[in-house]
Design a protein around this motif. Structure first.
Motif, mmCIF file in Angstrom:
data_model
loop_
_atom_site.group_PDB
_atom_site.id
_atom_site.type_symbol
_atom_site.label_atom_id
_atom_site.label_comp_id
_atom_site.label_asym_id
_atom_site.label_seq_id
_atom_site.Cartn_x
_atom_site.Cartn_y
_atom_site.Cartn_z
ATOM 1 N N LYS A 29 60.642 30.156 70.858
ATOM 2 C CA LYS A 29 60.630 30.042 72.414
ATOM 3 C C LYS A 29 61.810 30.651 72.428
ATOM 4 C CE LYS A 29 60.641 24.520 71.771
ATOM 5 N NZ LYS A 29 61.333 23.677 71.436
ATOM 6 N N MET A 30 61.250 31.202 73.928
ATOM 7 C CA MET A 30 61.500 32.676 74.928
ATOM 8 C C MET A 30 61.823 31.845 75.451
ATOM 9 S SD MET A 30 60.131 35.943 73.606
ATOM 10 C CE MET A 30 58.579 35.330 73.729
ATOM 11 N N SER A 31 63.650 32.188 76.174
ATOM 12 C CA SER A 31 64.099 31.596 77.443
ATOM 13 C C SER A 31 63.600 32.534 78.394
ATOM 14 C CB SER A 31 65.434 31.696 77.796
ATOM 15 O OG SER A 31 65.632 31.224 79.178
ATOM 16 N N ILE A 32 62.347 32.021 79.125
ATOM 17 C CA ILE A 32 62.130 33.358 80.651
ATOM 18 C C ILE A 32 62.053 32.661 81.662
ATOM 19 C CG2 ILE A 32 59.638 35.169 81.341
ATOM 20 C CD1 ILE A 32 58.542 34.363 78.576
ATOM 21 N N LYS A 33 62.777 33.387 82.145
ATOM 22 C CA LYS A 33 63.456 32.812 84.422
ATOM 23 C C LYS A 33 62.547 33.868 85.126
ATOM 24 C CE LYS A 33 67.956 31.594 82.631
ATOM 25 N NZ LYS A 33 68.893 31.746 82.308
ATOM 26 N N SER A 34 62.072 33.429 86.160
ATOM 27 C CA SER A 34 61.004 34.107 86.949
ATOM 28 C C SER A 34 61.615 33.539 87.858
ATOM 29 C CB SER A 34 60.037 33.180 86.566
ATOM 30 O OG SER A 34 59.136 33.848 87.976
ATOM 31 N N ASP A 35 62.326 34.263 88.695
ATOM 32 C CA ASP A 35 62.370 34.694 90.258
ATOM 33 C C ASP A 35 61.074 33.684 91.733
ATOM 34 O OD1 ASP A 35 64.680 34.794 89.566
ATOM 35 O OD2 ASP A 35 64.448 37.049 90.090
ATOM 36 N N ALA A 36 60.359 34.123 90.594
ATOM 37 C CA ALA A 36 59.158 33.534 91.607
ATOM 38 C C ALA A 36 58.796 32.510 92.414
ATOM 39 C CB ALA A 36 57.880 34.315 91.462
ATOM 40 N N ASP A 38 67.242 47.401 79.531
ATOM 41 C CA ASP A 38 67.133 47.013 79.832
ATOM 42 C C ASP A 38 68.104 45.779 79.788
ATOM 43 O OD1 ASP A 38 65.880 48.123 81.904
ATOM 44 O OD2 ASP A 38 64.176 47.658 80.936
ATOM 45 N N CYS A 39 67.923 45.449 78.401
ATOM 46 C CA CYS A 39 68.979 44.327 77.804
ATOM 47 C C CYS A 39 70.441 44.529 76.860
ATOM 48 C CB CYS A 39 67.972 43.947 76.090
ATOM 49 S SG CYS A 39 66.096 44.017 76.080
ATOM 50 N N PHE A 40 71.142 43.856 77.180
ATOM 51 C CA PHE A 40 72.371 43.447 76.662
ATOM 52 C C PHE A 40 72.866 42.738 76.157
ATOM 53 C CE2 PHE A 40 71.864 41.114 80.464
ATOM 54 C CZ PHE A 40 72.798 40.110 80.426
ATOM 55 N N ALA A 41 73.527 41.961 74.593
ATOM 56 C CA ALA A 41 74.009 40.950 74.691
ATOM 57 C C ALA A 41 75.072 40.082 74.253
ATOM 58 C CB ALA A 41 73.656 41.376 72.923
ATOM 59 N N GLN A 53 62.079 40.280 88.217
ATOM 60 C CA GLN A 53 60.902 39.021 88.742
ATOM 61 C C GLN A 53 60.843 37.722 87.620
ATOM 62 O OE1 GLN A 53 59.789 41.862 88.431
ATOM 63 N NE2 GLN A 53 59.384 42.779 90.393
ATOM 64 N N GLN A 54 61.235 38.128 86.414
ATOM 65 C CA GLN A 54 60.805 38.240 84.738
ATOM 66 C C GLN A 54 62.681 38.429 84.168
ATOM 67 O OE1 GLN A 54 57.476 37.681 82.830
ATOM 68 N NE2 GLN A 54 56.903 36.066 84.038
ATOM 69 N N THR A 55 63.341 37.753 83.560
ATOM 70 C CA THR A 55 64.248 37.649 82.582
ATOM 71 C C THR A 55 64.274 36.958 81.399
ATOM 72 O OG1 THR A 55 65.841 37.814 84.453
ATOM 73 C CG2 THR A 55 67.444 38.021 82.330
ATOM 74 N N ILE A 56 64.652 38.212 80.082
ATOM 75 C CA ILE A 56 64.136 36.957 79.097
ATOM 76 C C ILE A 56 65.169 36.635 78.269
ATOM 77 C CG2 ILE A 56 63.475 39.276 77.530
ATOM 78 C CD1 ILE A 56 61.494 37.733 76.766
ATOM 79 N N THR A 57 65.418 35.758 77.952
ATOM 80 C CA THR A 57 66.743 35.551 76.328
ATOM 81 C C THR A 57 66.235 35.214 75.403
ATOM 82 O OG1 THR A 57 67.774 35.067 78.844
ATOM 83 C CG2 THR A 57 68.421 34.350 76.315
ATOM 84 N N THR A 116 69.979 39.120 76.251
ATOM 85 C CA THR A 116 68.929 39.427 77.651
ATOM 86 C C THR A 116 68.637 40.321 78.611
ATOM 87 O OG1 THR A 116 70.857 37.714 78.380
ATOM 88 C CG2 THR A 116 69.430 38.339 79.686
ATOM 89 N N CYS A 117 67.242 40.246 79.056
ATOM 90 C CA CYS A 117 66.763 41.931 79.282
ATOM 91 C C CYS A 117 65.996 41.098 80.727
ATOM 92 C CB CYS A 117 65.358 41.608 78.048
ATOM 93 S SG CYS A 117 65.504 41.891 76.537
ATOM 94 N N VAL A 118 66.857 42.265 81.529
ATOM 95 C CA VAL A 118 66.432 42.078 82.639
ATOM 96 C C VAL A 118 65.782 43.882 82.939
ATOM 97 C CG1 VAL A 118 67.532 41.885 84.415
ATOM 98 C CG2 VAL A 118 68.564 40.796 83.274
#
Length: 102
Positions: free
Chosen positions: A95-102, A55-58, A77-81, A70-72
């Motif tokens: 600190k990790m960047s977690i993006k949520s589409d909700a 699920d991860c790419f760099a 629903q959540q992407t972690i970077t 970045t792992c999708v």
């Protein structure tokens, strides 16, 4: 001087070379693949059963950031970077960047 002492400088040079080589080998920074594998494993441990390392790419980072991983998940629903420095650690620990589409 006894004949055995003629070999002392050679023996000392060999020992010194071995010690320096060992120190340099120990201090070598991790490879890109090692860093990506490490943080992909962190992602899998964090995200749970459905997560996979694939699920991860760099991508290359900038400044103090060497690699941005970045792992999708399949259902994104959540992407972690992870922003990773050259030594393999996070640029901003804790600190990790977690993006949520909700």
């Amino acid at each position: 001087m006894p004949p055995k002492l003629y070999y002392l400088p050679v023996v000392l040079a060999i020992v010194l070379t071995g010690v320096v080589g060992f120190q340099l080998g120990r201090a070598a920074p991790p490879s890109e693949g090692d860093v990506i594998e490490r943080w992909a494993a962190e992602y899998v441990a964090w995200a749970g059963a459905d997560a996979k390392a694939t699920d991860c790419f760099a991508m290359p980072g900038g400044g103090e950031v060497w690699i941005v991983i970045t792992c999708v998940p399949k259902a994104p629903q959540q992407t972690i970077t992870y922003a990773v420095m050259r030594d393999g650690n996070l640029a901003q620990p804790g600190k990790m960047s977690i993006k949520s589409d909700a």
